[in-house]
Write an enzyme that holds these catalytic residues in place. Structure first.
Site, short mmCIF file in Angstrom:
data_model
loop_
_atom_site.label_atom_id
_atom_site.label_comp_id
_atom_site.label_asym_id
_atom_site.label_seq_id
_atom_site.Cartn_x
_atom_site.Cartn_y
_atom_site.Cartn_z
N ASN A 9 52.95 52.38 33.93
CA ASN A 9 52.10 51.31 34.48
C ASN A 9 50.68 51.81 34.69
OD1 ASN A 9 54.51 49.91 34.57
ND2 ASN A 9 54.85 50.32 36.72
N ASP A 10 50.54 52.92 35.43
CA ASP A 10 49.21 53.46 35.66
C ASP A 10 48.64 54.11 34.40
OD1 ASP A 10 48.31 52.76 38.19
OD2 ASP A 10 49.48 54.30 39.18
N ARG A 39 60.54 55.32 45.37
CA ARG A 39 59.15 55.10 45.80
C ARG A 39 59.06 55.30 47.31
NH1 ARG A 39 60.37 50.68 42.33
NH2 ARG A 39 59.26 50.77 40.33
N ARG A 46 59.49 60.37 44.65
CA ARG A 46 58.03 60.52 44.50
C ARG A 46 57.41 60.65 45.89
NH1 ARG A 46 54.97 55.79 41.46
NH2 ARG A 46 55.52 54.62 43.33
N CYS A 93 59.51 56.48 33.93
CA CYS A 93 59.94 55.69 35.09
C CYS A 93 59.10 54.43 35.27
CB CYS A 93 59.89 56.54 36.37
SG CYS A 93 58.24 57.09 36.83
N HIS A 128 52.78 45.76 42.12
CA HIS A 128 53.96 46.27 42.80
C HIS A 128 54.84 45.13 43.31
CE1 HIS A 128 53.60 50.63 42.75
NE2 HIS A 128 52.32 50.40 42.61
N ARG A 158 45.41 46.77 36.66
CA ARG A 158 46.75 46.18 36.65
C ARG A 158 46.90 45.07 37.68
NH1 ARG A 158 50.64 50.95 39.02
NH2 ARG A 158 52.13 49.25 39.21
N GLU A 204 50.50 60.10 34.60
CA GLU A 204 50.03 58.71 34.66
C GLU A 204 48.53 58.58 34.44
OE1 GLU A 204 51.26 57.16 38.47
OE2 GLU A 204 51.07 59.13 39.40
#
Length: 552
Positions: A452-453, A294, A331, A500, A188, A463, A429
């Site tokens: 990403n996830d 976020r 989110r 996203c 992040h 990650r 995800e």
């Protein structure tokens, strides 16, 4: 000149002096107090300094964030006058003979533990306030200047690594570039660096404290850092920086134009943001909406306790009003894993990425979740809001979340508080969500794929672990097939599907994404115009110009 190398996260050139980011060392000696009266006096003076500091913060916060957001600093100032807290420290000095620093650590921790053992959740959360004040008091006693950690002049920030909470608290106007020894491409911190569009190089092992104050160049194109660059290198880097500025100026011509291919295929190009402070970047880069707000960064920005309903409402309302009529997809809270806040009192987990996070926290702490849902519903009356739930792996979780949302809506109606219409979707995800996408789509207005996830869980690659970067393939066929399957499932049920995650900004995949029917791409604000340029140059009526198909 010293040339150091790492891994580039954000391309571009940054030139400036280096500022080493050093976390304050609050190591405390247990040496006995030679003069207890003098130690008590030192402590009392520190208390006065902290109270003055909190009052100053209150005044600053009122101007920048409003009365409601500033109130916590008034609470902190009052806490510093609490007799139980003060007596706990003084007794440790007078009765046990400890120095002021050790007594502060012992006394404040004793009171913090007392709060933690209370039944009332609000009172338990006060323990984090006590620890914040403990650190503030120690900083005064030990001569630590919190503002000195970052400095007051624009600089290239060099650090071992930066936690999301540290990154979010930095004054971004003073950051020219970022260099870290650790970090991963999908952390992040890396995401925030992209959002800020700051040239960033991670995994730079040559970092040395002796660099502090030296002139340097961060070369995001070549994953390099030049410390004390030669005149020739500096000239070349400044020329490249000027070229970047000219290319950015050419993209200005795309503002106000549609993100539409030559053959007429439209795609929504949205932006990812972390809070109200990013609205300006959305507008500057002409993003068509926000595909990922976020909201957890609203929580990371709050010290001592979770943001109240009013604080959250104001944050969401400000963004919605500023961007109306653009759609803003928020989110719900995705705290956990690498995004930790003390006041949540989350237990240590050996594998937090697979642990207690996101919707799992929200569905088991329903009062906590309802505070956010009420704030979102109230804000929906002020703009084009959509919300999405993260880390959904079952229909049961989605239905439970929607039931809580409806419960909050009915409460607000009974209270006479207006709400507006809004779409409700989920993050896709996990492989589990992909596998049951048809079932989930029956309860959604849209899907947003968090690549990403999804990549992390599909490839079994943490990650946050930079040692695994050599094994990470963001274009892995399994991930790309999951994306295609999700789009197909969504369209079968008449809902739109966006991306996203970081792959949304991967322009090597833009054509493939549009060909499989992705409806929306949400990227960091600075990437919206370059992505629009790519989209407008595509003609999907022509055969795909690839030697090897990615999706089959």
């Amino acid at each position: 000149m010293l040339t150091a190398t790492g891994k580039s996260i954000v391309s571009g050139i940054a030139v400036g002096n280096i500022k080493i980011f050093r976390k304050p060392d609050r190591s405390i000696s247990d040496a006995p107090a030679e003069d207890p009266a003098a130690e008590v006096k030192r402590f009392e003076e520190a208390v006065e300094a902290v109270i003055e500091q909190q009052n100053d913060l209150y005044e600053k916060a009122v101007e920048e964030a409003g009365e409601d957001n500033a109130a916590i600093f008034q609470v902190h100032a009052m806490m510093m006058e609490d007799d139980d807290l003060l007596d706990a420290v003084k007794d440790c000095i007078n009765d046990e003979g400890h120095n002021a620093e050790y007594a502060v650590r012992q006394g404040f921790e004793e009171v913090a533990h007392m709060f933690e053992e209370m039944d009332n959740e609000y009172m338990r959360a006060r323990s984090a306030d006590i620890r914040d004040l403990e650190n503030a008091t120690l900083d005064v006693l030990m001569g630590i200047d919190p503002d000195g950690i970052q400095g007051t002049e624009p600089a290239i920030l060099v650090a071992e690594d930066l936690a999301p909470s540290e990154t979010i608290s930095l004054d971004k106007s003073l950051i020219l570039g970022i260099v870290t020894r650790g970090g991963s491409a999908t952390s992040h911190t890396a995401i925030l660096a992209r959002t800020m569009n700051i040239p960033t190089v991670i995994q730079c092992q040559e970092i040395d404290d002796s660099w502090d104050g030296m002139t340097a160049v961060v070369d995001g194109y070549n994953s390099s850092v030049y410390v004390n660059p030669t005149a020739e290198i500096l000239k070349v880097m400044l020329e490249r920086q000027e070229q970047d500025q000219k290319e950015a100026a050419l993209l200005e011509d795309l503002k106000g134009k549609e993100s539409i291919t030559v053959d007429g295929t439209k795609v929504k190009v949205y932006a990812n943001i972390g809070g109200p402070e990013d609205v300006e970047a959305v507008l500057e880069n002409d993003a068509e909406g926000v595909g990922l707000f976020r909201s957890e960064f609203v929580y990371l920005n709050t010290k001592g306790n979770p943001p109240t309903e009013e604080e959250q409402f104001n944050a969401y309302k400000d963004v919605l009003e500023a961007l109306a009529p653009r759609q803003v997809v928020i989110r719900t809270c995705d705290i956990g894993a690498d995004k930790q806040v003390d006041y949540m009192n989350l237990d240590h987990e050996d594998n937090p990425a697979l642990g207690f996070r996101a919707i799992r926290i929200c569905l088991t702490r329903k009062d906590f979740f309802k505070t956010q849902l009420r704030a979102l519903l109230r804000a929906s009356a002020y703009g084009n809001l959509a919300i999405m739930f993260p880390m959904i792996i079952s229909v049961r979780e989605l239905v439970s979340a929607r039931e809580l949302l409806e419960e909050c809506r009915k409460e607000l109606e009974q209270e006479g508080i207006p709400t507006g219409p809004m779409e409700v979707g989920i993050m896709i995800e996990t492989p589990a969500a992909v596998m049951i996408a048809d079932e989930l789509a029956e309860h959604c207005d849209f899907f947003s794929i968090g690549t990403n996830d999804l990549t992390q869980y599909t490839l079994a690659i943490d990650r946050q672990n930079d040692k695994l970067d050599p094994f990470l393939d963001t274009h892995h066929p399994a991930v790309l097939k999951e994306i295609e399957a999700t789009v197909e499932a969504g369209h079968r049920h008449g809902i739109w599907v966006g991306i996203c995650g970081e792959l949304g900004a991967d322009r090597d995949l833009t054509e493939q994404f549009l060909r499989i029917g992705v409806d929306e791409l949400s990227v960091n604000p600075k990437a919206t115009l370059p992505l629009r340029k790519v989209v407008r140059g595509l003609d999907l009526s022509l055969p795909e110009k690839v030697e090897e198909e990615n999706f089959r």
